[in-house]
Design a protein around this motif. Sequence first.
Motif, PDB file in Angstrom:
ATOM      1  N   GLY A  37     -17.435  14.002  -3.882  1.00 56.99           N
ATOM      2  CA  GLY A  37     -18.414  14.063  -4.614  1.00 56.99           C
ATOM      3  C   GLY A  37     -18.305  14.010  -6.076  1.00 56.99           C
ATOM      4  N   ARG A  38     -17.039  14.227  -6.654  1.00 56.40           N
ATOM      5  CA  ARG A  38     -16.781  13.807  -8.128  1.00 56.40           C
ATOM      6  C   ARG A  38     -15.792  12.917  -8.402  1.00 56.40           C
ATOM      7  NH1 ARG A  38     -16.147  19.637  -7.165  1.00 56.40           N
ATOM      8  NH2 ARG A  38     -13.949  19.195  -6.838  1.00 56.40           N
ATOM      9  N   GLU A  39     -14.938  12.847  -7.526  1.00 54.64           N
ATOM     10  CA  GLU A  39     -13.855  11.586  -7.646  1.00 54.64           C
ATOM     11  C   GLU A  39     -13.609  10.768  -6.217  1.00 54.64           C
ATOM     12  OE1 GLU A  39      -9.611  13.783  -7.342  1.00 54.64           O
ATOM     13  OE2 GLU A  39     -10.585  13.765  -9.387  1.00 54.64           O
ATOM     14  N   THR A  40     -13.115   9.809  -6.544  1.00 59.27           N
ATOM     15  CA  THR A  40     -12.577   9.118  -5.194  1.00 59.27           C
ATOM     16  C   THR A  40     -11.003   8.645  -5.322  1.00 59.27           C
ATOM     17  OG1 THR A  40     -14.678   8.007  -4.723  1.00 59.27           O
ATOM     18  CG2 THR A  40     -12.699   6.803  -3.772  1.00 59.27           C
ATOM     19  N   TRP A  41     -10.240   9.003  -4.184  1.00 60.66           N
ATOM     20  CA  TRP A  41      -8.891   8.674  -4.346  1.00 60.66           C
ATOM     21  C   TRP A  41      -8.698   7.842  -3.200  1.00 60.66           C
ATOM     22  CZ3 TRP A  41      -4.929   9.548  -0.667  1.00 60.66           C
ATOM     23  CH2 TRP A  41      -3.725   9.334  -1.003  1.00 60.66           C
ATOM     24  N   PHE A  42      -7.706   6.790  -3.614  1.00 64.62           N
ATOM     25  CA  PHE A  42      -7.472   5.617  -2.730  1.00 64.62           C
ATOM     26  C   PHE A  42      -5.790   5.799  -2.427  1.00 64.62           C
ATOM     27  CE2 PHE A  42      -5.817   1.363  -1.698  1.00 64.62           C
ATOM     28  CZ  PHE A  42      -6.792   1.002  -0.836  1.00 64.62           C
ATOM     29  N   GLY A  43      -5.566   5.944  -1.205  1.00 66.44           N
ATOM     30  CA  GLY A  43      -4.068   5.877  -0.755  1.00 66.44           C
ATOM     31  C   GLY A  43      -3.605   4.896   0.018  1.00 66.44           C
ATOM     32  N   THR A  44      -2.516   4.327  -0.230  1.00 65.05           N
ATOM     33  CA  THR A  44      -2.046   3.370   0.635  1.00 65.05           C
ATOM     34  C   THR A  44      -0.568   3.363   1.178  1.00 65.05           C
ATOM     35  OG1 THR A  44      -1.978   0.920   1.141  1.00 65.05           O
ATOM     36  CG2 THR A  44      -1.628   1.562  -1.125  1.00 65.05           C
ATOM     37  N   ALA A  45      -0.188   2.752   2.301  1.00 63.14           N
ATOM     38  CA  ALA A  45       1.451   2.537   2.410  1.00 63.14           C
ATOM     39  C   ALA A  45       1.470   1.399   3.229  1.00 63.14           C
ATOM     40  CB  ALA A  45       1.844   3.550   3.224  1.00 63.14           C
ATOM     41  N   GLY A  46       2.560   0.734   3.207  1.00 60.24           N
ATOM     42  CA  GLY A  46       2.872  -0.542   3.784  1.00 60.24           C
ATOM     43  C   GLY A  46       2.086  -1.729   3.153  1.00 60.24           C
ATOM     44  N   VAL A  47       1.925  -2.710   3.910  1.00 62.11           N
ATOM     45  CA  VAL A  47       1.076  -4.002   3.498  1.00 62.11           C
ATOM     46  C   VAL A  47      -0.067  -4.387   4.398  1.00 62.11           C
ATOM     47  CG1 VAL A  47       3.332  -4.991   2.295  1.00 62.11           C
ATOM     48  CG2 VAL A  47       2.799  -5.365   4.806  1.00 62.11           C
ATOM     49  N   ALA A  48      -0.739  -5.136   3.663  1.00 62.20           N
ATOM     50  CA  ALA A  48      -2.084  -5.604   4.594  1.00 62.20           C
ATOM     51  C   ALA A  48      -1.896  -6.716   5.358  1.00 62.20           C
ATOM     52  CB  ALA A  48      -3.246  -5.919   3.498  1.00 62.20           C
ATOM     53  N   ASP A  49      -0.778  -7.624   4.767  1.00 62.07           N
ATOM     54  CA  ASP A  49      -0.348  -8.878   5.483  1.00 62.07           C
ATOM     55  C   ASP A  49       1.117  -9.051   5.458  1.00 62.07           C
ATOM     56  OD1 ASP A  49       0.294 -11.521   5.977  1.00 62.07           O
ATOM     57  OD2 ASP A  49      -1.733 -12.259   5.214  1.00 62.07           O
ATOM     58  N   THR A  50       1.677  -8.757   6.735  1.00 61.04           N
ATOM     59  CA  THR A  50       3.237  -8.894   6.688  1.00 61.04           C
ATOM     60  C   THR A  50       3.787 -10.014   6.341  1.00 61.04           C
ATOM     61  OG1 THR A  50       3.259  -9.275   8.986  1.00 61.04           O
ATOM     62  CG2 THR A  50       3.366  -6.820   8.521  1.00 61.04           C
ATOM     63  N   ALA A  51       2.897 -11.118   6.633  1.00 61.15           N
ATOM     64  CA  ALA A  51       3.721 -12.513   6.262  1.00 61.15           C
ATOM     65  C   ALA A  51       3.826 -12.928   4.708  1.00 61.15           C
ATOM     66  CB  ALA A  51       2.920 -13.600   6.808  1.00 61.15           C
ATOM     67  N   THR A  52       2.846 -12.236   4.014  1.00 55.79           N
ATOM     68  CA  THR A  52       2.890 -12.473   2.465  1.00 55.79           C
ATOM     69  C   THR A  52       3.277 -11.403   1.376  1.00 55.79           C
ATOM     70  OG1 THR A  52       0.607 -11.814   2.244  1.00 55.79           O
ATOM     71  CG2 THR A  52       0.672 -14.076   2.812  1.00 55.79           C
ATOM     72  N   GLY A  53       3.355 -10.138   2.125  1.00 57.68           N
ATOM     73  CA  GLY A  53       3.328  -8.791   1.643  1.00 57.68           C
ATOM     74  C   GLY A  53       2.274  -8.337   0.994  1.00 57.68           C
ATOM     75  N   TRP A  54       1.197  -8.918   0.947  1.00 55.03           N
ATOM     76  CA  TRP A  54      -0.252  -8.755   0.282  1.00 55.03           C
ATOM     77  C   TRP A  54      -0.157  -7.215   0.270  1.00 55.03           C
ATOM     78  CZ3 TRP A  54      -3.555 -11.382  -2.736  1.00 55.03           C
ATOM     79  CH2 TRP A  54      -4.755 -10.537  -2.908  1.00 55.03           C
ATOM     80  N   GLN A  55      -0.658  -6.506  -0.476  1.00 53.61           N
ATOM     81  CA  GLN A  55      -0.767  -5.198  -0.961  1.00 53.61           C
ATOM     82  C   GLN A  55      -2.337  -4.961  -0.523  1.00 53.61           C
ATOM     83  OE1 GLN A  55       1.718  -2.562  -1.359  1.00 53.61           O
ATOM     84  NE2 GLN A  55       2.941  -4.421  -0.597  1.00 53.61           N
ATOM     85  N   ARG A  56      -2.542  -3.819  -0.055  1.00 56.83           N
ATOM     86  CA  ARG A  56      -3.905  -3.241   0.127  1.00 56.83           C
ATOM     87  C   ARG A  56      -4.430  -2.738  -1.525  1.00 56.83           C
ATOM     88  NH1 ARG A  56      -6.849  -3.922   4.627  1.00 56.83           N
ATOM     89  NH2 ARG A  56      -5.809  -3.654   6.303  1.00 56.83           N
ATOM     90  N   ARG A  57      -5.883  -2.835  -1.399  1.00 54.98           N
ATOM     91  CA  ARG A  57      -6.327  -2.685  -2.692  1.00 54.98           C
ATOM     92  C   ARG A  57      -7.580  -1.824  -2.409  1.00 54.98           C
ATOM     93  NH1 ARG A  57      -8.241  -8.142  -4.214  1.00 54.98           N
ATOM     94  NH2 ARG A  57      -8.566  -8.249  -2.140  1.00 54.98           N
TER      95      ARG A  57
END
Length: 171
Positions: A37-57
Amino acid sequence: MATAAAVPRDRSGVQQVLDRAVADGGVPGILTEIRDGRETWFGTAGVADTATGWQRRPQDRFRVGSTTKTFTATVVLQLAAEHRLSLDDSVEKWLPDVVRGPGYEPEKISIRQLLNHTSGIFDHVNDEAMSLEQARTFAPEAARGGHAGSAPAVQNAQVLRTGEADQYPVV
């Protein structure tokens, strides 16, 4: 009146869970978003695409699989409780031109039938002849037609169609 407890701002525990899911769980990547309600936090681990190494956003979109059915049904039932729609409204009223194909009569298929899996819309996910790519890009007109009121079954297509309602404004 009880008030909701504040969400702790230290997200290191959540990040550890994400990291473990990738390291020990066999998934290539995982992400989460927490809003308090006050802030948003985004967490990620690993990759979105294993072929390119594309990181999650943070702006990436993703499907939550069968969990979508629960969220979609909850929102639709809330809208019905608020009298913003009726479970007896037709699919065509809220999702014009979405349900198409031989044998389908979207003006005769109700929201209630979508939610209780009796709309007669073919469940493309269980079609052994359909490839994974075809399932991802499924168009209702490619399906074998059923009929409204047919026997209940867990059908992804039913709620998948209902879930598309977020593309249309609710009046």
